[in-house]
Design an enzyme around this catalytic site. Structure first.
Site, mmCIF file in Angstrom:
data_model
loop_
_atom_site.group_PDB
_atom_site.id
_atom_site.type_symbol
_atom_site.label_atom_id
_atom_site.label_comp_id
_atom_site.label_asym_id
_atom_site.label_seq_id
_atom_site.Cartn_x
_atom_site.Cartn_y
_atom_site.Cartn_z
ATOM 1 N N GLY A 1 0.770 -1.240 0.000
ATOM 2 C CA GLY A 1 0.000 0.000 0.000
ATOM 3 C C GLY A 1 0.799 1.285 0.000
ATOM 4 N N ASN B 1 1.487 3.268 -2.487
ATOM 5 C CA ASN B 1 0.759 4.287 -3.276
ATOM 6 C C ASN B 1 -0.418 4.829 -2.472
ATOM 7 O OD1 ASN B 1 1.698 4.754 -6.201
ATOM 8 N ND2 ASN B 1 1.883 2.551 -5.972
ATOM 9 N N LEU C 1 -5.023 -6.805 -6.917
ATOM 10 C CA LEU C 1 -4.684 -7.885 -7.861
ATOM 11 C C LEU C 1 -5.866 -8.714 -8.322
ATOM 12 C CD1 LEU C 1 -1.277 -9.080 -6.355
ATOM 13 C CD2 LEU C 1 -1.725 -7.335 -8.103
ATOM 14 N N LYS C 2 -7.086 -8.228 -8.088
ATOM 15 C CA LYS C 2 -8.253 -8.967 -8.552
ATOM 16 C C LYS C 2 -8.974 -8.185 -9.635
ATOM 17 C CE LYS C 2 -7.930 -12.590 -6.034
ATOM 18 N NZ LYS C 2 -7.469 -13.822 -6.722
ATOM 19 N N ILE D 1 -11.765 -6.224 -11.289
ATOM 20 C CA ILE D 1 -12.907 -5.422 -10.827
ATOM 21 C C ILE D 1 -14.137 -5.877 -11.607
ATOM 22 C CG2 ILE D 1 -13.922 -3.107 -10.767
ATOM 23 C CD1 ILE D 1 -11.686 -3.462 -8.728
ATOM 24 N N ASN E 1 -6.503 3.048 -12.235
ATOM 25 C CA ASN E 1 -5.528 2.054 -11.805
ATOM 26 C C ASN E 1 -4.138 2.558 -12.132
ATOM 27 O OD1 ASN E 1 -4.552 -0.631 -10.980
ATOM 28 N ND2 ASN E 1 -4.031 -0.845 -13.141
ATOM 29 N N HIS F 1 -0.380 1.127 -13.074
ATOM 30 C CA HIS F 1 0.277 -0.103 -13.523
ATOM 31 C C HIS F 1 1.760 0.232 -13.692
ATOM 32 C CE1 HIS F 1 0.736 -3.977 -15.547
ATOM 33 N NE2 HIS F 1 1.497 -3.348 -16.424
ATOM 34 N N ASP G 1 -6.039 -3.750 -17.656
ATOM 35 C CA ASP G 1 -5.071 -2.809 -18.267
ATOM 36 C C ASP G 1 -5.425 -2.345 -19.669
ATOM 37 O OD1 ASP G 1 -2.508 -4.884 -16.806
ATOM 38 O OD2 ASP G 1 -3.660 -3.219 -15.948
#
Ligand SMILES: Nc1nc2c(c(=O)[nH]1)N[C@@H](CN(C=O)c1ccc(C(=O)N[C@@H](CCC(=O)O)C(=O)O)cc1)CN2
Ligand SMILES: NCC(=O)N[C@@H]1O[C@H](COP(=O)([O-])[O-])[C@@H](O)[C@H]1O
Length: 312
Positions: free
Chosen positions: A109, A111, A187-188, A190, A204, A206, A247
């Site tokens: 966490g 970020n 990591l799941k 949405i 998001n 990346h 992505d």
């Protein structure tokens, strides 16, 4: 960009639409100098009767530049008083409501912490009102608990008896009056229910220059290992809108870092992460100040805070 490009501004459904209509205008990129009152904090609240914590501004429009038929959606002012400069006139006053943010994490966490710290120091016109994670004991969840931020588990672990459905999650975020959803190492996938409920309001970060090195299987150190193995000479973070697939949403912002010949994945990860922390805060500041605009071809741009005539 061609002068005839049309720029329109998008305000998420969940945010208060500015008091003047959003209209598309045949703009070049050279707006007259419109600046934000936010750089003149002493003008906030008491001078204009605006609630504390609200950003507000008055638009002074250079009449020589805009034909009277144009309506200005920007609500910025360069004046240190509420009086228009020669040749300008007051057009409108808009209050930008302080935004409510939900952050989704699965790991340390960092970020999330950068965004929360920006909110606490006042550079961010918003608050993290809820944290969502699929790992109840991850570092991000611990940080949230230590800072009084509610933690929601989604989705539940496979071996757990029951948890929130996607529609339960949407209802919960609505109860927290969330304006923007920020994924930060989540990591799941949405679910589409959330995508539909928060149209153009889920972002998001990346750790590569999308569209390269993105998609299913590309997360964490796997991304940096793939970048190094490819021989790419540059990498860097991408912030993008979230759609139903991993992505593939519209790119909003990127930064570039060099990939050195003898880089390990860890060294590259650290260099990219340092840029992530700065970039995500810059982008979320722009979101909270409603400085995201959309080009006619569908590309989102961020209006510079320092010079509203510039976009990036
Ligand atoms: N609907 C969307 N959901 C998510 C997006 C998105 O763009 N659209 N971004 C991801 C974040 N992400 C890359 O930025 C990403 C995260 C995870 C994966 C992945 O392959 N995950 C594995 C499972 C990993 C695990 O459970 O430990 C998988 O799905 O097999 C790829 C990209 C967040 N959600
Ligand atoms: N594809 C998603 C992905 O790889 N995201 C990456 O996970 C890390 C989370 O770090 P943090 O938990 O310290 O913010 C960040 O580097 C972020 O870009």
């Amino acid at each position: 960009m061609e002068a005839q490009q049309i720029i329109s501004r998008f305000c998420p459904k969940s945010s208060l639409a500015p008091s003047i209509p959003m209209v598309k205008q045949p703009f070049s990129l050279n707006f007259p100098h419109l600046h934000s009152l936010s750089s003149y904090p002493f003008l906030q609240s008491q001078n204009l009767g605006v609630p504390t914590g609200a950003l507000h501004a008055i638009s002074f429009v250079n009449k020589e530049v805009y034909p009277s038929s144009w309506r200005i959606w920007c609500s910025k002012s360069s004046s240190s008083t509420a009086e228009p400069e020669e040749g300008h006139e007051v057009r409108a006053q808009v209050t930008v409501r302080r935004k409510k943010l939900a952050v989704f994490v699965s790991g340390g966490g960092s970020n999330f912490r950068s965004i929360h710290e920006a909110s606490k120091r006042g550079s961010l016109h918003g608050d993290v009102t809820v944290l969502v994670t699929n790992k109840r004991d991850c570092g991000g969840a611990q940080y949230a608990r230590n800072n009084g931020i509610p933690v929601i588990l989604f989705p539940k672990a496979k071996d757990e008896p029951e948890g929130l459905s996607p529609s339960d999650l949407v209802d919960t975020l609505r109860k927290f009056e969330v304006d923007f959803v920020l994924l930060a190492g989540y990591l799941k996938l949405i679910p589409v229910e959330l995508i539909r409920a928060y149209e153009r309001s889920i972002y998001n970060i990346h750790p590569s220059l999308l569209p390269a090195f993105g998609g299913k299987g590309y997360y964490g150190m796997k991304v940096h290992k793939a970048v190094i193995a490819s021989g790419a000479r540059f990498s860097g973070p991408t912030i993008h809108f979230v759609d139903e697939h991993y992505d593939t949403g519209r790119i909003l912002a990127q930064r570039v870092v060099p990939v050195l010949a003898n880089d390990t994945a860890e060294e590259l990860a650290a260099r990219v992460l340092n840029e992530e922390h700065q970039l995500y805060v810059e982008v979320v500041e722009a979101l909270c100040e409603e400085r995201v605009v959309w080009r006619e071809d569908g590309v989102p741009l961020i209006q510079s805070k320092e010079n509203p005539n510039e976009f990036w």
